[in-house]
Scaffold this motif. Structure first.
Motif, PDB file in Angstrom:
ATOM      1  N   GLU A 156       0.837  -1.152   0.214  1.00  0.00           N
ATOM      2  CA  GLU A 156       0.167  -0.165  -0.009  1.00  0.00           C
ATOM      3  C   GLU A 156       0.883   1.200  -0.137  1.00  0.00           C
ATOM      4  O   GLU A 156       0.565   2.163  -0.672  1.00  0.00           O
ATOM      5  N   MET A 157       1.814   1.389   0.999  1.00  0.00           N
ATOM      6  CA  MET A 157       2.720   2.416   0.970  1.00  0.00           C
ATOM      7  C   MET A 157       3.358   2.678  -0.546  1.00  0.00           C
ATOM      8  O   MET A 157       3.430   3.922  -1.052  1.00  0.00           O
ATOM      9  N   ARG A 158       4.019   1.831  -1.035  1.00  0.00           N
ATOM     10  CA  ARG A 158       4.712   1.957  -2.441  1.00  0.00           C
ATOM     11  C   ARG A 158       3.426   2.354  -3.597  1.00  0.00           C
ATOM     12  O   ARG A 158       3.983   2.907  -4.549  1.00  0.00           O
ATOM     13  N   ARG A 159       2.272   1.939  -3.263  1.00  0.00           N
ATOM     14  CA  ARG A 159       1.317   2.162  -4.298  1.00  0.00           C
ATOM     15  C   ARG A 159       0.935   3.758  -4.410  1.00  0.00           C
ATOM     16  O   ARG A 159       0.713   4.307  -5.418  1.00  0.00           O
ATOM     17  N   PHE A 160       1.037   4.224  -3.226  1.00  0.00           N
ATOM     18  CA  PHE A 160       0.295   5.749  -3.134  1.00  0.00           C
ATOM     19  C   PHE A 160       1.441   6.744  -2.892  1.00  0.00           C
ATOM     20  O   PHE A 160       1.459   7.842  -3.315  1.00  0.00           O
ATOM     21  N   CYS A 161       2.541   6.333  -2.158  1.00  0.00           N
ATOM     22  CA  CYS A 161       3.455   7.274  -1.780  1.00  0.00           C
ATOM     23  C   CYS A 161       4.729   7.218  -2.343  1.00  0.00           C
ATOM     24  O   CYS A 161       5.340   6.344  -2.629  1.00  0.00           O
ATOM     25  N   THR A 162       5.212   8.544  -2.519  1.00  0.00           N
ATOM     26  CA  THR A 162       6.508   8.568  -3.212  1.00  0.00           C
ATOM     27  C   THR A 162       7.696   9.051  -2.136  1.00  0.00           C
ATOM     28  O   THR A 162       8.710   9.060  -2.225  1.00  0.00           O
ATOM     29  N   ARG A 163       7.317   9.840  -0.806  1.00  0.00           N
ATOM     30  CA  ARG A 163       8.232  10.157   0.228  1.00  0.00           C
ATOM     31  C   ARG A 163       7.755   9.448   1.482  1.00  0.00           C
ATOM     32  O   ARG A 163       6.580   8.868   1.730  1.00  0.00           O
ATOM     33  N   GLY A 164       8.585   9.081   2.268  1.00  0.00           N
ATOM     34  CA  GLY A 164       8.589   8.535   3.697  1.00  0.00           C
ATOM     35  C   GLY A 164       9.048   9.487   4.713  1.00  0.00           C
ATOM     36  O   GLY A 164      10.046   9.856   4.666  1.00  0.00           O
ATOM     37  N   LEU A 165       8.322   9.173   5.966  1.00  0.00           N
ATOM     38  CA  LEU A 165       8.772   9.579   7.230  1.00  0.00           C
ATOM     39  C   LEU A 165       9.008   8.621   8.001  1.00  0.00           C
ATOM     40  O   LEU A 165       7.945   7.839   8.359  1.00  0.00           O
ATOM     41  N   TYR A 166      10.193   8.070   8.631  1.00  0.00           N
ATOM     42  CA  TYR A 166      10.469   6.896   9.266  1.00  0.00           C
ATOM     43  C   TYR A 166      10.654   7.532  11.044  1.00  0.00           C
ATOM     44  O   TYR A 166      11.498   8.106  11.256  1.00  0.00           O
ATOM     45  N   LEU A 167       9.322   7.176  11.722  1.00  0.00           N
ATOM     46  CA  LEU A 167       9.484   7.605  13.183  1.00  0.00           C
ATOM     47  C   LEU A 167       9.846   6.238  13.768  1.00  0.00           C
ATOM     48  O   LEU A 167       9.720   5.191  13.899  1.00  0.00           O
ATOM     49  N   ASP A 168      11.002   6.588  14.938  1.00  0.00           N
ATOM     50  CA  ASP A 168      11.529   5.604  15.756  1.00  0.00           C
ATOM     51  C   ASP A 168      11.653   6.146  17.103  1.00  0.00           C
ATOM     52  O   ASP A 168      12.275   7.312  17.343  1.00  0.00           O
TER      53      ASP A 168
END
Length: 246
Positions: free
Chosen positions: A211-223
């Motif tokens: 799903e992420m790759r289908r819609f999104c071009t940018r990511g925010l990784y929270l840790d």
């Protein structure tokens, strides 16, 4: 805001209490950002900064309890930052909980009018869209049923159907589609793609990498409540997988 940015988050942090019975004093509202934490307090998010341009599709990545939903609630204005700032230049349509803000004891019909009205739709606009909202949700036999008697899947259907009809430029989607059946999820996916094609800005939270790759071009990784990486969705998912073996 500079350029075409619609969201600016600068050194934002939000502090919660582990003990629900705890109370924050009135003085706390005006205390400095350097105030020492009280026992039982923790930072759900801290030192988070990023800028979002109009039309971006962003996937928020991280394990459970790392601040993803809290970040979406900050953008939606549901909660306020304890430090830093969160500036949102355009309206937000949030689908960040399965209830979608619906009221249990009201019927589906009344909830549609209430929720859409609270988000700025006029009665005439809701009248014109009502049949399409119900048809998309596929719950025509339950229009006059109290919302609390719907199944979880039905609640997702009507909530998504209403929120996706709003004309707000920023859309927030948090995990809720995981509850729906496969056929309805695909219909929702196509609706999200239509909104993105129309220039909407999307914040999307899901544990489903496809799903992420289908819609999104940018990511925010929270840790651990901090922003570990801001990059392309492929870069973010790759680092996340290396960290946690997803």
């Amino acid at each position: 805001m500079a350029g075409g940015s619609v969201i600016e988050v600068a050194d934002a942090g939000i502090r919660f209490r582990r003990n629900r019975g705890g109370r924050r004093s009135f003085k706390d509202l005006f205390s400095s950002r350097t105030r020492r934490n009280r026992p039982g307090e923790f930072w759900a998010l801290r030192n988070v900064s990023f800028t979002v341009q109009r039309g971006e599709a962003i996937g928020v990545v991280g394990r459970n309890g790392q601040g993803k939903s809290t970040l979406l609630k900050l953008v939606a204005g549901v909660v306020l930052a304890d430090e830093g700032r969160v500036d949102v230049a355009e309206g937000v349509a949030p689908l960040i909980e399965i209830t979608g803000g619906f009221v249990d004891d009201l019927t589906v019909r009344d909830n549609v009018y209430l929720t859409a009205g609270l988000h700025g739709m006029s009665k005439r606009e809701i009248d014109e869209a009502f049949d399409e909202i119900i048809a998309f949700a596929e719950i025509g036999d339950f229009i006059d049923t109290p919302y609390k008697h719907l199944s979880s899947g039905m609640k997702v259907r009507i909530a998504f159907s209403v929120i996706s009809r709003l004309q707000e430029p920023i859309i927030l989607v948090d995990e809720v589609l995981a509850v729906g059946d496969r056929g309805f999820r695909e219909k929702c996916y196509k609706r999200i793609e239509e909104m993105l094609a129309g220039g909407r800005t999307l914040f999307f939270v899901s544990h489903n990498e496809k799903e992420m790759r289908r819609f999104c071009t940018r990511g925010l990784y929270l840790d651990k409540g901090t922003l570990k990486l801001d990059g392309t969705i492929d870069e973010v998912l790759s680092i996340y997988d290396k960290d946690y073996g997803a």
